[in-house]
Design an enzyme around this catalytic site. Structure first.
Site, PDB file in Angstrom:
ATOM      1  N   ARG A 222      43.059  33.664  40.001  1.00  0.00           N
ATOM      2  CA  ARG A 222      42.186  32.957  40.935  1.00  0.00           C
ATOM      3  C   ARG A 222      40.885  33.722  41.033  1.00  0.00           C
ATOM      4  O   ARG A 222      40.880  34.898  41.386  1.00  0.00           O
ATOM      5  CB  ARG A 222      42.838  32.834  42.309  1.00  0.00           C
ATOM      6  CG  ARG A 222      42.223  31.708  43.184  1.00  0.00           C
ATOM      7  CD  ARG A 222      42.730  31.755  44.599  1.00  0.00           C
ATOM      8  NE  ARG A 222      42.292  32.964  45.247  1.00  0.00           N
ATOM      9  CZ  ARG A 222      43.044  33.741  46.029  1.00  0.00           C
ATOM     10  NH1 ARG A 222      44.289  33.419  46.286  1.00  0.00           N
ATOM     11  NH2 ARG A 222      42.558  34.844  46.548  1.00  0.00           N
TER      12      ARG A 222
ATOM     13  N   GLU B 270      35.825  38.624  43.242  1.00  0.00           N
ATOM     14  CA  GLU B 270      36.748  39.299  42.324  1.00  0.00           C
ATOM     15  C   GLU B 270      37.579  38.238  41.634  1.00  0.00           C
ATOM     16  O   GLU B 270      37.575  37.063  42.024  1.00  0.00           O
ATOM     17  CB  GLU B 270      37.692  40.251  43.094  1.00  0.00           C
ATOM     18  CG  GLU B 270      38.607  39.513  44.056  1.00  0.00           C
ATOM     19  CD  GLU B 270      39.888  40.279  44.395  1.00  0.00           C
ATOM     20  OE1 GLU B 270      40.206  41.271  43.743  1.00  0.00           O
ATOM     21  OE2 GLU B 270      40.584  39.824  45.324  1.00  0.00           O
TER      22      GLU B 270
ATOM     23  N   ASN C   6      41.586  37.584  40.736  1.00  0.00           N
ATOM     24  CA  ASN C   6      42.945  38.059  41.004  1.00  0.00           C
ATOM     25  C   ASN C   6      43.826  37.667  39.840  1.00  0.00           C
ATOM     26  O   ASN C   6      44.002  36.480  39.579  1.00  0.00           O
ATOM     27  CB  ASN C   6      43.490  37.418  42.278  1.00  0.00           C
ATOM     28  CG  ASN C   6      42.602  37.710  43.477  1.00  0.00           C
ATOM     29  OD1 ASN C   6      42.651  38.789  44.035  1.00  0.00           O
ATOM     30  ND2 ASN C   6      41.772  36.749  43.847  1.00  0.00           N
TER      31      ASN C   6
ATOM     32  N   LYS D 183      39.368  46.441  39.919  1.00  0.00           N
ATOM     33  CA  LYS D 183      37.963  46.452  40.326  1.00  0.00           C
ATOM     34  C   LYS D 183      37.114  47.230  39.318  1.00  0.00           C
ATOM     35  O   LYS D 183      35.960  46.901  39.073  1.00  0.00           O
ATOM     36  CB  LYS D 183      37.820  47.078  41.718  1.00  0.00           C
ATOM     37  CG  LYS D 183      38.738  46.471  42.793  1.00  0.00           C
ATOM     38  CD  LYS D 183      38.180  45.203  43.377  1.00  0.00           C
ATOM     39  CE  LYS D 183      38.898  44.704  44.620  1.00  0.00           C
ATOM     40  NZ  LYS D 183      40.227  44.115  44.444  1.00  0.00           N
TER      41      LYS D 183
ATOM     42  N   LYS E 219      34.615  49.675  47.231  1.00  0.00           N
ATOM     43  CA  LYS E 219      35.949  49.140  46.937  1.00  0.00           C
ATOM     44  C   LYS E 219      36.821  50.114  46.157  1.00  0.00           C
ATOM     45  O   LYS E 219      36.442  50.553  45.075  1.00  0.00           O
ATOM     46  CB  LYS E 219      35.827  47.858  46.109  1.00  0.00           C
ATOM     47  CG  LYS E 219      35.071  46.732  46.790  1.00  0.00           C
ATOM     48  CD  LYS E 219      35.213  45.446  45.982  1.00  0.00           C
ATOM     49  CE  LYS E 219      34.597  44.282  46.728  1.00  0.00           C
ATOM     50  NZ  LYS E 219      34.916  42.994  46.065  1.00  0.00           N
TER      51      LYS E 219
ATOM     52  N   GLU F  75      44.493  45.824  45.869  1.00  0.00           N
ATOM     53  CA  GLU F  75      44.497  44.374  46.048  1.00  0.00           C
ATOM     54  C   GLU F  75      45.138  44.051  47.392  1.00  0.00           C
ATOM     55  O   GLU F  75      45.841  44.864  47.960  1.00  0.00           O
ATOM     56  CB  GLU F  75      45.333  43.710  44.944  1.00  0.00           C
ATOM     57  CG  GLU F  75      44.844  43.992  43.537  1.00  0.00           C
ATOM     58  CD  GLU F  75      43.472  43.399  43.287  1.00  0.00           C
ATOM     59  OE1 GLU F  75      43.189  42.322  43.842  1.00  0.00           O
ATOM     60  OE2 GLU F  75      42.678  44.020  42.576  1.00  0.00           O
ATOM     61  N   GLY F  76      44.877  42.840  47.848  1.00  0.00           N
ATOM     62  CA  GLY F  76      45.612  42.361  49.018  1.00  0.00           C
ATOM     63  C   GLY F  76      44.826  42.371  50.306  1.00  0.00           C
ATOM     64  O   GLY F  76      45.337  41.972  51.354  1.00  0.00           O
TER      65      GLY F  76
ATOM     66  N   ARG G 102      38.962  29.455  51.774  1.00  0.00           N
ATOM     67  CA  ARG G 102      39.422  30.238  52.932  1.00  0.00           C
ATOM     68  C   ARG G 102      38.218  30.572  53.793  1.00  0.00           C
ATOM     69  O   ARG G 102      37.149  30.896  53.270  1.00  0.00           O
ATOM     70  CB  ARG G 102      40.088  31.540  52.467  1.00  0.00           C
ATOM     71  CG  ARG G 102      41.424  31.337  51.808  1.00  0.00           C
ATOM     72  CD  ARG G 102      41.907  32.625  51.180  1.00  0.00           C
ATOM     73  NE  ARG G 102      40.972  33.104  50.177  1.00  0.00           N
ATOM     74  CZ  ARG G 102      41.000  34.310  49.640  1.00  0.00           C
ATOM     75  NH1 ARG G 102      41.912  35.183  50.023  1.00  0.00           N
ATOM     76  NH2 ARG G 102      40.117  34.668  48.735  1.00  0.00           N
TER      77      ARG G 102
END
Ligand code: ADP
Ligand code: MG
Length: 474
Positions: A125, A144, A146, A305, A364, A368-369, A450
């Protein structure tokens, strides 16, 4: 706010009525999550948080994001097959970041043994925000990509129906008819089904590798049920189960208590905390197997990243995708400024710039998450502390994207109904399947919007910050 909602957003009575309809519609449609209090129960559930109103998204940027998705699929797939690039790019990171180093060790180990896997499945994604320029025009900027456990494709397949109903209740029937259909659950399942079919064993199952605490189980069930509809068996297992029940036969077929597994779809495994020694062993077993891993460990590394930052260097895309100048141009057009903090003059210079002007950047780590990035004063403090140490190289710097906020209501269980200034992040799901060297499927599979209140710099839906939304193209 979409100009179209200006008349309703301040009409308290209309908003209250619409919110009540919205919540019931979400429950009826299956936009659900398990609760924080009873995260293992499916008999006490609530609706997943979502916006009352769809959010305005510039049509041109939405179309741009769709148009570049197949290019990103191609790119991720190319990176995952380029050992030299991964090695070189992650060399500085794995010296200081233990998690990336362990993943990398499995990657090398599996390559040394020789891959048993011949079919490859990618589900990713690519996430974007709409950067508001000085002239007021918005630009699509990738946050980013994913490459592991990209979530909410299931639940978001059901949110457009909810928003359509809400708009009708608010007297916006024409606008309601313009909300786009969206079914990532089906798209993701079609990729998994293709990989299962190419694996070539009717008896073999698809294994969802899931968390110990599965609050987002309904999102996964949406994809799972699409597979059952195609008469493909699905099992749900944790790393611990793999450690206890998993084995490889002589040709490295993956067996769970004797049951052959064709596809392993990871919805877990991207944060260091889940890996104890046994779970690392389980991960290695899965990676060594012939089963189609979604993603394989190389593709997980392609989503770090550090890799993202290296892609933005002049010339890198050209090396990774020779013969694809148009794809490269489309990809590059979405990049924000990204900067290496590796030791040396280049890193020194950008570190100093960020310390002097932290609000221009996001710092960063390789995680992740959500909830890991640093902003503003905190960015300055941390960078000040690590600027002369090798630890600096475990981070990257990125230009901070500044979208234009809009008013909306974030509907969350047990929370008061109040208007918030919000910003949105658009994700496009990509699915591809490769057999040997032949890409047999390469698609954009739907989208996810989102939205969060502007006071939160970071954090996704699972973290309780962002909520599900539906784009209203303007
Ligand atoms: P993670 O892998 O933890 O999801 P992301 O890079 O997606 O990391 O960042 C998490 C969140 O932080 C994003 O969803 C976004 O809200 C915010 N964010 C990340 N990068 C930027 C940026 N360059 N500008 C503004 N906000 C950002
Ligand atoms: Mg993210």
């Amino acid at each position: 706010m979409a100009a179209a909602w200006r008349d309703v957003v301040r009409d308290a009575a209309a908003v209250r009525e619409a919110a009540a309809v919205a919540v019931d519609a979400a429950l009826l449609a299956g936009v659900l999550m398990r609760t924080g209090e009873q995260p293992h129960a499916s008999d006490v559930v609530n609706y997943a948080p979502f916006t009352l109103l769809p959010s305005a998204v510039p049509r041109a940027l939405f179309e741009q994001a769709y148009a570049v998705q197949q290019d990103f699929n191609l790119l991720v797939d190319a990176i995952s097959q380029n050992k030299e690039f991964l090695e070189k790019t992650l060399a500085s990171t794995i010296k200081v970041d233990d998690f990336t180093a362990r993943l990398f060790r499995i990657y090398t180990q599996v390559l040394e043994e020789g891959l048993a896997q011949t079919v490859f499945l990618g589900i990713n994604r690519s996430d974007y925000m709409f950067d508001c320029g000085l002239d007021g025009a918005a630009a699509l900027r990738q946050i980013e990509i994913n490459t592991i456990a990209a979530s909410f494709g299931g639940l978001t397949s059901r949110t457009a129906d909810v928003h359509r109903l809400v708009l009708k209740v608010l007297g916006k029937t024409e606008e309601a008819s313009r909300l786009l259909p969206n079914n990532p659950a089906k798209g993701l399942a079609s990729g998994i089904a293709k990989a299962w079919e190419l694996y070539g064993s009717q008896r073999a199952v698809v294994m969802f590798l899931v968390e110990d605490v599965q609050r987002n189980i309904f999102d996964q069930r949406c994809v799972e049920n699409e597979l059952w509809n195609r008469n493909i068996r699905v099992v749900r297992k944790r790393f611990r189960d793999v450690f206890e029940q998993g084995s490889l036969d002589a040709s490295r077929r993956l067996l769970m208590d004797g049951q052959e597994v064709a596809v392993v779809y990871y919805r877990e495994g991207y944060v260091p905390q889940v890996y104890d020694q046994q779970n690392w062993e389980a991960r290695l077993l899965l990676e060594r197997s012939r089963a189609v891993k979604c993603p394989d460990i190389a593709t997980q590394l392609a989503g770090t990243k550090k890799v993202q930052q290296e892609l933005s260097r002049p010339g890198t895309l050209e090396k990774l995708l020779p013969g694809h100048p148009e794809a490269i141009a489309r990809i590059r057009a979405t990049f924000a400024g990204l900067y290496s903090l590796d030791e040396g003059e280049e890193g020194d210079r950008i570190a100093a710039t960020a310390i002097a002007d932290p609000d221009r950047f996001v710092l960063k780590p390789q995680r992740e998450g959500g909830g890991n990035n640093l902003y503003g004063e905190e960015l300055r403090e941390v960078l000040e502390k690590i600027k002369d140490s090798p630890e600096r190289t475990s981070y990257i710097l990125m230009d901070k994207i500044k979208p234009q906020p809009a008013l909306n209501y974030l509907l969350r269980a047990h929370s008061p109904l109040q208007v918030s200034e919000c910003i949105s992040e658009l994700g496009i799901f990509g699915v591809y399947v490769r057999q040997g060297q032949e890409l047999v499927l390469n698609q954009a599979a739907g989208h996810l919007l989102r939205t969060k209140a502007i006071e939160h710099a970071d954090g996704g839906v699972a973290a309780g910050v962002a909520v599900l939304d539906t784009p209203f193209l303007v």
